[in-house]
Design an enzyme around this catalytic site. Sequence first.
Site, PDB file in Angstrom:
ATOM      1  N   SER A 182     -40.155  -5.278 -43.848  1.00  0.00           N
ATOM      2  CA  SER A 182     -39.471  -6.554 -43.623  1.00  0.00           C
ATOM      3  C   SER A 182     -40.398  -7.606 -43.023  1.00  0.00           C
ATOM      4  O   SER A 182     -41.404  -7.288 -42.405  1.00  0.00           O
ATOM      5  CB  SER A 182     -38.278  -6.354 -42.681  1.00  0.00           C
ATOM      6  OG  SER A 182     -37.405  -5.376 -43.183  1.00  0.00           O
TER       7      SER A 182
HETATM    8  N1  SAH Z   1     -37.574  -0.324 -41.715  1.00  0.00           N
HETATM    9  C1  SAH Z   1     -38.506  -0.363 -42.810  1.00  0.00           C
HETATM   10  C2  SAH Z   1     -37.952  -1.201 -43.936  1.00  0.00           C
HETATM   11  C3  SAH Z   1     -38.083  -0.468 -45.227  1.00  0.00           C
HETATM   12  S1  SAH Z   1     -37.102  -1.100 -46.537  1.00  0.00           S
HETATM   13  C4  SAH Z   1     -39.877  -0.830 -42.366  1.00  0.00           C
HETATM   14  O1  SAH Z   1     -40.019  -1.239 -41.195  1.00  0.00           O
HETATM   15  O2  SAH Z   1     -40.816  -0.749 -43.146  1.00  0.00           O
HETATM   16  C5  SAH Z   1     -35.661  -0.071 -46.413  1.00  0.00           C
HETATM   17  C6  SAH Z   1     -35.868   1.401 -46.594  1.00  0.00           C
HETATM   18  O3  SAH Z   1     -34.575   2.009 -46.606  1.00  0.00           O
HETATM   19  C7  SAH Z   1     -36.557   1.822 -47.883  1.00  0.00           C
HETATM   20  O4  SAH Z   1     -37.696   2.572 -47.580  1.00  0.00           O
HETATM   21  C8  SAH Z   1     -35.493   2.657 -48.596  1.00  0.00           C
HETATM   22  O5  SAH Z   1     -36.027   3.736 -49.330  1.00  0.00           O
HETATM   23  C9  SAH Z   1     -34.650   3.143 -47.436  1.00  0.00           C
HETATM   24  N2  SAH Z   1     -33.284   3.560 -47.755  1.00  0.00           N
HETATM   25  C10 SAH Z   1     -32.423   3.024 -48.655  1.00  0.00           C
HETATM   26  N3  SAH Z   1     -31.250   3.674 -48.641  1.00  0.00           N
HETATM   27  C11 SAH Z   1     -31.367   4.655 -47.705  1.00  0.00           C
HETATM   28  C12 SAH Z   1     -30.484   5.670 -47.234  1.00  0.00           C
HETATM   29  N4  SAH Z   1     -29.245   5.844 -47.711  1.00  0.00           N
HETATM   30  N5  SAH Z   1     -30.934   6.507 -46.255  1.00  0.00           N
HETATM   31  C13 SAH Z   1     -32.184   6.376 -45.753  1.00  0.00           C
HETATM   32  N6  SAH Z   1     -33.064   5.432 -46.171  1.00  0.00           N
HETATM   33  C14 SAH Z   1     -32.655   4.578 -47.128  1.00  0.00           C
END
Ligand code: SAH
Length: 229
Positions: A81
């Site tokens: 993000s």
């Molecule tokens: N917090 C992260 C943002 C990554 S984007 C950072 O700081 O880099 C959001 C992430 O959520 C992705 O990696 C995606 O694979 C994950 N995601 C999506 N649905 C999910 C779920 N049901 N359970 C766990 N992770 C999930």
Amino acid sequence: MKSSVVIILFVMAAFALQTGDKYQVLREKMVRDQIVSRGISDQLTLKAMQKVPRHLFVPAEYVSRAYNDSPLPIGHGQTISQPFIVAYMTEVVKPTSHKKALEIGTGSGYQAAVLAEIVKEVYSIEIVPELAKESAALLGKLGYENISCKYGDGYQGWKEHAPFDIIVVTAAAPEIPQPLIDQLAENGRLVIPVGPPSSIQELILVEKKNGKTVEKRLTLVRFVPFKRL
Ligand code: SAH
């Protein structure tokens, strides 16, 4: 800008110049120009954003853009993000040193690291196996002993470690998963983007008071979709 914030940033910048850490200088600029300037004032959040080496959480080809005012690809169609959003979501859940946090969507591990700089324990779940493995390895290498990661569908939360004072969901869900509401502690705060995938969503804050939840709409955001296994 509050004078205490200015002094802290000045001392950090002076220290960075002395130690010659160019990333420290870029972080100082990121915190000042992207985060403090947009109204984030919680000192613990600002200190954590100043400390976590964001350039180590992005793929090698994006290191030069790690401190830019934007999200970046981290592979598998996912993104790290925008720094401001990470700071905003951190401040809004009111992290302090005795709290326990759950993050859904470990991704690069950056948001988990920012939280771990402040709170006692962070539990983070990632649904893409490769990302789950890579971020756990990186966080371990960086010495974050208070973060526990696991691969799985965050919809179910992490019952063994509940209740959580803080829950941060970093993928956009069609609705707030009930297991997460159930695993939120009394006086806990949950933040989640809610809305259709691949569109604009609303960032919602859920607070639990006397066993009841109160929802507040915060702002419009754009997150990658919440997946299900
Ligand atoms: N917090 C992260 C943002 C990554 S984007 C950072 O700081 O880099 C959001 C992430 O959520 C992705 O990696 C995606 O694979 C994950 N995601 C999506 N649905 C999910 C779920 N049901 N359970 C766990 N992770 C999930």
